[in-house]
Motif scaffolding. Sequence first.
Motif, PDB file in Angstrom:
ATOM      1  N   SER A   1       0.819  -1.208   0.000  1.00  0.00           N
ATOM      2  CA  SER A   1       0.000   0.000   0.000  1.00  0.00           C
ATOM      3  C   SER A   1       0.854   1.258   0.000  1.00  0.00           C
ATOM      4  N   ASP A   2       2.088   1.158   0.499  1.00  0.00           N
ATOM      5  CA  ASP A   2       2.972   2.323   0.523  1.00  0.00           C
ATOM      6  C   ASP A   2       3.349   2.768  -0.884  1.00  0.00           C
ATOM      7  N   ILE A   3       3.490   1.830  -1.801  1.00  0.00           N
ATOM      8  CA  ILE A   3       3.805   2.186  -3.184  1.00  0.00           C
ATOM      9  C   ILE A   3       2.656   2.992  -3.785  1.00  0.00           C
ATOM     10  N   HIS A   4       1.429   2.531  -3.542  1.00  0.00           N
ATOM     11  CA  HIS A   4       0.256   3.258  -4.035  1.00  0.00           C
ATOM     12  C   HIS A   4       0.195   4.659  -3.414  1.00  0.00           C
ATOM     13  N   ASP A   5       0.418   4.738  -2.090  1.00  0.00           N
ATOM     14  CA  ASP A   5       0.356   6.043  -1.408  1.00  0.00           C
ATOM     15  C   ASP A   5       1.429   6.984  -1.946  1.00  0.00           C
ATOM     16  N   ALA A   6       2.646   6.464  -2.155  1.00  0.00           N
ATOM     17  CA  ALA A   6       3.736   7.300  -2.659  1.00  0.00           C
ATOM     18  C   ALA A   6       3.418   7.813  -4.059  1.00  0.00           C
TER      19      ALA A   6
ATOM     20  N   THR B   1       0.461   8.290  -5.320  1.00  0.00           N
ATOM     21  CA  THR B   1      -0.622   9.270  -5.187  1.00  0.00           C
ATOM     22  C   THR B   1      -0.080  10.629  -4.754  1.00  0.00           C
ATOM     23  N   VAL B   2       0.823  10.622  -3.784  1.00  0.00           N
ATOM     24  CA  VAL B   2       1.420  11.875  -3.304  1.00  0.00           C
ATOM     25  C   VAL B   2       2.258  12.519  -4.396  1.00  0.00           C
ATOM     26  N   ALA B   3       3.032  11.714  -5.118  1.00  0.00           N
ATOM     27  CA  ALA B   3       3.862  12.256  -6.196  1.00  0.00           C
ATOM     28  C   ALA B   3       3.004  12.959  -7.244  1.00  0.00           C
ATOM     29  N   GLU B   4       1.874  12.361  -7.585  1.00  0.00           N
ATOM     30  CA  GLU B   4       0.965  13.005  -8.539  1.00  0.00           C
ATOM     31  C   GLU B   4       0.408  14.300  -7.965  1.00  0.00           C
TER      32      GLU B   4
ATOM     33  N   ILE C   1       1.768  16.392  -5.762  1.00  0.00           N
ATOM     34  CA  ILE C   1       2.726  17.504  -5.644  1.00  0.00           C
ATOM     35  C   ILE C   1       3.473  17.749  -6.949  1.00  0.00           C
ATOM     36  N   GLY C   2       3.239  16.902  -7.957  1.00  0.00           N
ATOM     37  CA  GLY C   2       3.799  17.151  -9.282  1.00  0.00           C
ATOM     38  C   GLY C   2       5.262  16.807  -9.427  1.00  0.00           C
ATOM     39  N   ILE C   3       5.657  15.618  -8.978  1.00  0.00           N
ATOM     40  CA  ILE C   3       7.038  15.177  -9.165  1.00  0.00           C
ATOM     41  C   ILE C   3       7.034  13.809  -9.836  1.00  0.00           C
ATOM     42  N   PRO C   4       8.095  13.459 -10.563  1.00  0.00           N
ATOM     43  CA  PRO C   4       8.182  12.112 -11.120  1.00  0.00           C
ATOM     44  C   PRO C   4       8.344  11.083 -10.006  1.00  0.00           C
TER      45      PRO C   4
ATOM     46  N   LEU D   1      -1.070  20.409   3.261  1.00  0.00           N
ATOM     47  CA  LEU D   1      -0.680  20.263   1.861  1.00  0.00           C
ATOM     48  C   LEU D   1      -1.678  19.433   1.053  1.00  0.00           C
ATOM     49  N   GLY D   2      -2.726  18.953   1.730  1.00  0.00           N
ATOM     50  CA  GLY D   2      -3.754  18.202   1.020  1.00  0.00           C
ATOM     51  C   GLY D   2      -3.336  16.811   0.611  1.00  0.00           C
ATOM     52  N   LEU D   3      -2.412  16.204   1.363  1.00  0.00           N
ATOM     53  CA  LEU D   3      -1.992  14.838   1.057  1.00  0.00           C
ATOM     54  C   LEU D   3      -2.984  13.845   1.659  1.00  0.00           C
ATOM     55  N   ALA D   4      -3.100  12.701   1.034  1.00  0.00           N
ATOM     56  CA  ALA D   4      -4.105  11.728   1.459  1.00  0.00           C
ATOM     57  C   ALA D   4      -3.571  10.751   2.503  1.00  0.00           C
TER      58      ALA D   4
END
Length: 373
Positions: A37-42, A44-47, A49-52, A168-171
């Motif tokens: 689940s951490d891969i999915h969360d990471a 989601t956060v990357a999308e 905040i706009g980073i690869p 920052l609106g992170l999930a």
Amino acid sequence: MTAALLKEAGYDVVGITLQLYDHGAAVARKGACCAGSDIHDARTVAERIGIPHYVLDYESRFRESVVDDFADSYLRGETPIPCVRCNQTVKFRDLAATARDLGAEALATGHYVRRVVGPDGPELHRAADPAKDQSYFLFATTPEQLGFLRFPLGGMDKDATRAEARRLGLAVQDKPDSQDICFVPNGNYAEVVRRLRPGAVDPGEIVHLDGSVLGRHDGIIGYTIGQRRGLGIGGRRRAGGGGPEGEADTDPLYVVRLEPETRRVVVGPREALAAATVLASEVNWLGGGDGIPAEGGRVLVKLRSTQPPAAATVWPAGGGRAAIVLDEPQYGVSAGQAAVLYAPQGSRVLGGGWIRGIESSAPGLAPARAGRA
């Protein structure tokens, strides 16, 4: 959160998540570090905040450097800490090399620890939040690695981290803390070792220090130094009969030594666990100079991650080893754990090493091994 804070501060951030083991059965597990689940969360956060974001398959490296070492350590009668090996090898050696190959100027992680630039260069310090401090697990970080690493969360407590994630609106602001060892489901270490080393776990005897056989066990991997409960052998009757009225007439027994060569679990009274000196190997020194002072140095030492530090003097013992002489005896010291050294005042981490043995201060007892050296 680390990525989001650095992105907000204006840095060019690349997000990397490591796939360390087969995540199929761990996607929905709560409290597991590096779960699927951490891969999915990471991602989601990357999308957000706009980073690869990249997922790197380090499964084979993780198995060789961490999982296999974990199993072999248990078979040697030790109590390993795979999280330290993971930081030491997979993350701060292999991942750091990948980061440099990508042209990164730094590798930032979410560890709760602080990097402080002192007069002689970067220093490792405890986190601001004592309840979340992870410095014990990072003692093997070298001075060279500290020059490349950053720990943006080390000056914050967990509540502040969650509040920033919310701002920052992170999930992930309400994501549970990770507590379990990622590849050990339900905390059943023995089952993992049996699966990794089939046929290597044999039954044997539970023996008192005086040589008397008290029972049988199904494998030494089910026992740890200092263990009192679950031995299934009761206590040892006190010399001279029972105690005062209403008091049990037996003294409890503890695991004081594991002998993988003879497959014996050795038990005895609590005083048999007393350690006056702790012997450590593979010592990583972060205290500056050319190493541990030849005349010895005053330190505070943590012998388990959950124990408070104890006052001691550390002495160099040659070959990357050290002898840590404790002001007061400590109990339940186990090989495979870490002896992490801190400055007597302040928060600086001076280094640490892997516990290989102890010398007992208990009168009338032979020096006890914490495990196989």
